[in-house]
Structures are given as structure tokens and as C-alpha cells.
Design an enzyme around this catalytic site. Structure first.
Site, mmCIF file in Angstrom:
data_model
loop_
_atom_site.group_PDB
_atom_site.id
_atom_site.type_symbol
_atom_site.label_atom_id
_atom_site.label_comp_id
_atom_site.label_asym_id
_atom_site.label_seq_id
_atom_site.Cartn_x
_atom_site.Cartn_y
_atom_site.Cartn_z
ATOM 1 N N GLU A 139 1.004 -1.079 -0.018
ATOM 2 C CA GLU A 139 0.066 0.086 -0.054
ATOM 3 C C GLU A 139 0.759 1.384 -0.010
ATOM 4 O OE1 GLU A 139 -2.128 -0.108 3.570
ATOM 5 O OE2 GLU A 139 -3.561 1.648 3.133
ATOM 6 N N LYS A 157 -9.593 2.658 -1.634
ATOM 7 C CA LYS A 157 -9.902 1.798 -0.207
ATOM 8 C C LYS A 157 -11.214 2.519 0.405
ATOM 9 C CE LYS A 157 -7.111 1.037 3.978
ATOM 10 N NZ LYS A 157 -5.856 1.441 4.517
ATOM 11 N N CYS A 172 -5.492 -3.360 2.687
ATOM 12 C CA CYS A 172 -4.960 -3.519 4.000
ATOM 13 C C CYS A 172 -6.182 -3.537 4.811
ATOM 14 C CB CYS A 172 -4.339 -2.126 4.326
ATOM 15 S SG CYS A 172 -3.592 -2.358 5.929
#
Lengths: 283, 283
Positions: free
Chosen positions: B48, B119, B152
Site C-alpha cells: 500500500e 480503499k 489493508c
């Protein structure tokens, strides 16, 4: 709003079960629960289909081993709960009022039967014997905290664990009969890994009580485990071990705090409007 | 319907990243991807926010380190993908067309940029720097199979993994920066346990590429892992280790078979009409 629960010892009683030996199975479970109570447990979890056994040869055999909710399993557990002030969760083959057979779990405390849950996700041949449930886990306010029931294969559906958690469960009690093993050497059973993830994703406690004892050629994982809200086991069976009564000290109040950082909360951080694709559709 | 994918080597390139040292970070990631390609990888996953770093001191710093989708990260990865016929996934701080900053991941192959994912579940201070995404993971048909991106903290929402799987992902590629450690001695990072459960619950592959290298006082789990559809790691970083390029042979076709017994299928056994409580509600 109830009082914040304190620390209690939660027991999983991993006993041998043999299909068809109903009274012996129930007595074995009751004796393990007595031991757990002597050692200080306030919550006791027993396996799925404790009295009947699991590997039925036919629907007729399953029906013959089933019982109503005022039958021997609930009567025995209610007596135990009353004498020791326990909350007890266990699985039974339920002959329901409408004549259907259900793979059910009951929650019993000193006041008697508190909740019945009927397994929603059926494994393998269970559909030949049981009608699947169609209601989400109910959360029951007990003297020790908020408890919910799920059964075995239900644990492998993260949707189900999430629903129990969103309904407010501090502790999910899961009677199981994990057929197996599907285990890699040196690894936890994958079923236990899924219990860990369900606990961590929801910051709650999960107590899965498995069984032992081969039955008509089926081996069992014998992987009972109690997991805390951080996702790590507080107690777990030695893999491949036999009968065991495991106690885990659970500070159930921890499950009321879903925060994982100053700005994060595992439930508040959900984006439910983006999850619509998980629901609806075929029954 | 595309051809059933064969076995490929999937690499996770756990590299050091240092906030603000953009060109050095990108070069380090590219070098690791080159190594993975030399060793035979066809899919390469990088961390990331690879080029920018993670621990921004201010929104202005984040903005200064962000880049558009035709910026250095995508340009560099597309060149790598073309030269080695790779599929590459990596995270970047995206300066979007509307001026917003996004914590994004890109999927690039020999034909160029294939997918951008923003995200959806933001961790800790990320909301000060980035606008959260509002679209589920897209499944991209590549030469090696169907790939989807998550980032994540998204991995900790089983709803999100399920949606990627239901959309048809064979392999979920997850650039991560796992701050930590939240690890018990002798245990896997709980983030890796959640990757295991997501893979097992959906019978799919998941490749999570973490980072290493302390950054402004933050340590990292450095727990990169590639998990197969049975939920067990095919490759994983030595906990607390440094830079590592890990390869895992993945027979991605296995993810097309959701059966776990003669009568069970982890997707067909879902009871979606009972899961309505997971969706809807506040945005």
C-alpha cells in the site's frame, strides 16, 4: 441497558459421543458440565447433537433419537443450571411442535430454557435428516452477559457471526461436531481459524465446543476453542486429544468496546450501504 | 466465460518504504518486482502507498506526495508489466481527476492500467488525508485469471472479501501497510489470520503484501502472506523480518470450485435472504 458484565469462566466440554447411545451421551455431557461447575465455570458449552449423536444411518434413526424441548436434554441441563447457577449451551436433535426435525441448540440457565436456535447452514447429509432454520441468532440477556447460539457449519459463514455481533452478543456459544481433520501439520484446524477471525472481526468472544470419539467411521477434529475479542485463543484443545474440559477466563465486558484505535471501531467502520449485494435473492 | 486458469507463481514483494522518499521507494518496489519476475512470477503484489509512504505529517504533505493515474507509479509498473508480461498490483496515493486524494490500488498488466480501486475502509488518521472509496472491488479478467484489489484494513471486513469472491475473484491482491505488531508470541499476526479466514470462507486465493521499515516511530507487522483456498499459507514472511520477495505457486483454477463436500459449496450454501441485516442503513 443491562449492567456491564464482569469476568467469568467459560467452559467447553469436549466429550465423546456415540450415535444411538442417548442416555450414556447425555450423562457424559452432564458429568463434564458438573466438573466445569466444580472448577468455577459460569458458562458451559457442550457439543452439537449431544444426546443423539451425529452419524445417523437413516431419517428414521434420526427421528427415533430426536426429542422435544421438554425432553431429557433440556430437563437435565436445566437441573444442572439450577443447581450450579450455570448458563449452559448444548446441541440436540429437536422434534419440533410441527413434527419437523431440527439440528438445534438450546440456552438454559437457572430459570430454565431461555433460547432455541435452529441451525441455518446444514452440512453434508444433514439435509436428509433436518429442516434448516430460518432465523438469525437471538441474543439472550443472561446473568453473565449477552449470549447467542450458532451451530458448527454456521461458524464458516462470516455473515452469521457478524449478525450475532451486531445484535449485541458478547459471547457466541457454538456447539459443534467438526468432521475432519482438514488440518495441515502444525496448524490449527481451519475451523478454529475461522472462529478466530469471527471473534477478531467483531471484537467478541466465541466458545466452540467440539466432540471426540469416532462414529461409524467418521473422525472428528476435536478442536474445541475459546477465543477472545483480539482473535487469539484463551483455551484450546490439544489437537487429536480426547475428552477435555477447558476453562477460559473471559472478561465479557471487553466485547462491548469495538474500538481498535483512537479513530477505529470494527462495527462503526462498516460501510453497510455498500454491502447490499450480500443479502436478498434466493431463499 | 474465460479459460480455466492454470498454475502461476504469485509474488509478494515486502519492501522497505520511507515516507517522502518517493523515487527511492518506487525504485525499491520495482527492483523487487524485477527479482520476482526473474524467479518466474506472473503476478506481483507490492505494498500500500508504495511510492509516497504512509505516515504523513499533514494533509499538505500527503498531497505533495500524491500522483495521478498517469504518474510515476503506474508508468513504472506498466513498463515492468510489459517487459516481463506480469500482472502487477500496488498501492499509491492517488490525486484523482476531481482533486480528491485517494488511498488507491492499481492493477496493471502488459496492456497497461486495468483497474483502480479506492480503499473503502479507512484506518486511523487516513480520513485526514484521503476520501474513502465507495465502490466494491472490481474483478478483472487477466491472462492468468480473475483478480480483484482490496487494501489493508478492507481485509478485516469479511463482507468485503465475500463481495470480491461473489463477483468471481480467483485471487484477491491486497497491498497493505499493517501497523503493529498486534501479535501474541508464537502466533501469526491476527491480520494474517483474517486473510486465512477470508480465503477459506470463499475458497479463493489471497495475496497480502505488507511493508517493512520503521516510519516516524511506527513499526510494521511485516507479515506478507499468500493463502490458498483451504485457508493455509502457501508462502509467508518470517515475522519481524525485513525485505523479502516471496513466491507461491497458485493453481488459480482451484478457486473456481467452491465445493467442500459432495453436498456443500461455500457460496451455494449461503442463505442470502437471511443476511439482509448486513446491508443498507447509513452510508
Amino acid at each position: 441497558m443491562s449492567a456491564v458484565p464482569g469476568a467469568v469462566d467459560v467452559a467447553v466440554c469436549q466429550v465423546r459421543v456415540a450415535v444411538g447411545r442417548a442416555e450414556e451421551n447425555l450423562a457424559r455431557g452432564a458429568a463434564a458440565a458438573e466438573e466445569a461447575a466444580r472448577r468455577g465455570a459460569r458458562v458451559v458449552v457442550l457439543p452439537e447433537l449431544l444426546r443423539s449423536g451425529y452419524v445417523f444411518g437413516s431419517a428414521a434413526e434420526a427421528r427415533g433419537l430426536a426429542e422435544p424441548l421438554d425432553g431429557p436434554t433440556v430437563t437435565t441441563l436445566a437441573d444442572l443450571a439450577r443447581r450450579h447457577d450455570l448458563v449452559v449451551a448444548a446441541g440436540l436433535a429437536e422434534r419440533a411442535g410441527d413434527g419437523s426435525l431440527r439440528n438445534s441448540a438450546v440456552l438454559v440457565d437457572a430459570s430454565g430454557l431461555r433460547s432455541v436456535y435452529r441451525k441455518v447452514h446444514l452440512w453434508d447429509r444433514e439435509g436428509e435428516f433436518f429442516v434448516a432454520g430460518d432465523r438469525p441468532p437471538e441474543v439472550v440477556e443472561t446473568a453473565v452477559g449477552r449470549l447467542a447460539l450458532v451451530i458448527c457449519y454456521d461458524l464458516e459463514f462470516p455473515e452469521w457471526m457478524r449478525l450475532a455481533a451486531l445484535a449485541g452478543a458478547d459471547l457466541v456459544c457454538a456447539p459443534t461436531n467438526w468432521p475432519g481433520p482438514r488440518r495441515h501439520p502444525g496448524e490449527r484446524p481451519i475451523e478454529a481459524v475461522q472462529v478466530q477471525a469471527g471473534a477478531a472481526a467483531n471484537r467478541m468472544f466465541v466458545a466452540a465446543c467440539d466432540r471426540t470419539g469416532a462414529e461409524r467411521g467418521v473422525q472428528w477434529v476435536a478442536g474445541s476453542v475459546v477465543v477472545g475479542p483480539d482473535g487469539y485463543p484463551l483455551a484450546e484443545a490439544v489437537p487429536g486429544g480426547g475428552e477435555q474440559v477447558l476453562l477460559a477466563r473471559c472478561r465479557l465486558a471487553e466485547a462491548r468496546d469495538k474500538r481498535t484505535s483512537a479513530r477505529n471501531d470494527v462495527h462503526a467502520d462498516r460501510r453497510p450501504h455498500l454491502y447490499a449485494g450480500l443479502g436478498g435473492g434466493p431463499t
